[in-house]
Scaffold this motif. Structure first.
Motif, mmCIF file in Angstrom:
data_model
loop_
_atom_site.group_PDB
_atom_site.id
_atom_site.type_symbol
_atom_site.label_atom_id
_atom_site.label_comp_id
_atom_site.label_asym_id
_atom_site.label_seq_id
_atom_site.Cartn_x
_atom_site.Cartn_y
_atom_site.Cartn_z
ATOM 1 N N GLY A 25 -81.862 -27.182 107.975
ATOM 2 C CA GLY A 25 -80.714 -27.731 107.233
ATOM 3 C C GLY A 25 -79.622 -26.494 107.180
ATOM 4 N N TYR A 26 -78.661 -26.875 106.184
ATOM 5 C CA TYR A 26 -77.343 -26.018 105.988
ATOM 6 C C TYR A 26 -77.405 -25.050 104.914
ATOM 7 N N GLY A 27 -78.422 -24.575 104.137
ATOM 8 C CA GLY A 27 -78.600 -24.055 103.132
ATOM 9 C C GLY A 27 -79.193 -22.645 103.387
ATOM 10 N N GLY A 28 -78.972 -22.213 104.778
ATOM 11 C CA GLY A 28 -79.779 -20.882 104.941
ATOM 12 C C GLY A 28 -78.883 -20.199 105.925
ATOM 13 N N VAL A 29 -79.615 -18.898 106.298
ATOM 14 C CA VAL A 29 -78.631 -17.790 107.225
ATOM 15 C C VAL A 29 -79.826 -17.457 108.121
ATOM 16 N N ALA A 30 -79.616 -17.110 109.286
ATOM 17 C CA ALA A 30 -80.420 -16.394 110.142
ATOM 18 C C ALA A 30 -80.036 -14.824 109.882
ATOM 19 N N ALA A 31 -81.031 -14.005 109.730
ATOM 20 C CA ALA A 31 -80.668 -12.300 109.554
ATOM 21 C C ALA A 31 -81.870 -11.540 110.309
ATOM 22 N N ASN A 32 -81.327 -10.327 110.576
ATOM 23 C CA ASN A 32 -82.615 -9.265 111.037
ATOM 24 C C ASN A 32 -83.639 -9.445 109.738
ATOM 25 N N LEU A 33 -84.881 -9.728 110.048
ATOM 26 C CA LEU A 33 -85.806 -9.844 109.062
ATOM 27 C C LEU A 33 -86.146 -8.284 108.468
#
Length: 228
Positions: free
Chosen positions: A160-168
């Motif tokens: 979906g569109y409520g998240g972001v991908a980031a350096n964990l």
């Protein structure tokens, strides 16, 4: 038949002086004349009997007119009284209707005021709640990050569109972020993925967004804060 009066006159004439024949003749003439008058009177009485004058109670014209005038006055007074009563009833009904209309208007105004007051109270409560939430919200500023964008549906992802991908290693999964753009726009996103860029770009976030809404610039910068 001679009347008693005629007999008396004749007797007088019979006893008159015998030598006075003219007196006897005159007396006789008077008797005969009187008898004729009496008979004529009797005949007239039989043909035209005397009419008795009779009076009928209540036929006096003046009294009757007075009664009629009194009746007319009484009827006029009664009609005036009925008209006055009708006018009073109409006035009372009009006053009651006016009072009811004024009461309904006052109630409507009061209801409108109550609704406005309730709306204002609700708005104040919501504002207070938002202010309380803002005041109780704690954030940690992580500095300025680059923002890139991707459409998860194009990649076959169901996140979906409520998240972001980031350096964990910088933002573990589940971290809630407050992203403030340079124009003051604020987004709240949750870290739910990582990308191939994360290893070499720890200060970059890949924001999930439909292709139709991705900014034309492609890459933006924003202040990132960790919420909570």
């Amino acid at each position: 038949m001679a009347s008693n009066h005629s007999q008396k006159v004749e007797a007088i004439a019979d006893h008159a002086d015998a030598d006075n024949d003219s007196s006897h003749v005159n007396a006789k003439s008077i008797v005969l004349s009187n008898e004729a008058k009496v008979e004529q009177a009797n005949a007239h009485s039989l043909i035209n009997p005397k009419k008795e004058i009779t009076f009928t109670v209540g036929t006096n014209d003046i009294a009757e007119a007075a009664h009629q005038i009194a009746d007319q006055k009484a009827a006029a007074a009664k009609a005036a009284e009925e008209q006055a009563a009708a006018e009073q009833a109409a006035a009372e009904q009009a006053a009651a209707e006016k009072a009811a209309a004024e009461k309904a208007q006052q109630e409507a105004q009061q209801a409108a005021q109550n609704a406005a007051a309730a709306s204002a109270a609700s708005a104040a409560s919501a504002s207070s709640s938002a202010a309380t939430t803002a005041s109780t919200e704690t954030t940690t500023n992580k500095g300025t990050f680059k923002l890139s964008f991707y459409d998860p549906s194009v990649l076959g992802s169901g996140l979906g569109y409520g998240g972001v991908a980031a350096n964990l290693s910088v933002f573990p999964k589940g971290t809630r972020l407050k992203i403030t753009l340079s124009d003051g726009t604020v987004w709240y996103r949750t870290v739910n993925d990582t990308g191939s860029f994360a290893a070499g770009n720890p200060n970059q976030l890949d924001v999930a967004m439909p292709n139709s809404q991705i900014p034309s610039a492609g890459v933006l910068t924003a202040t990132v804060e960790v919420v909570g």
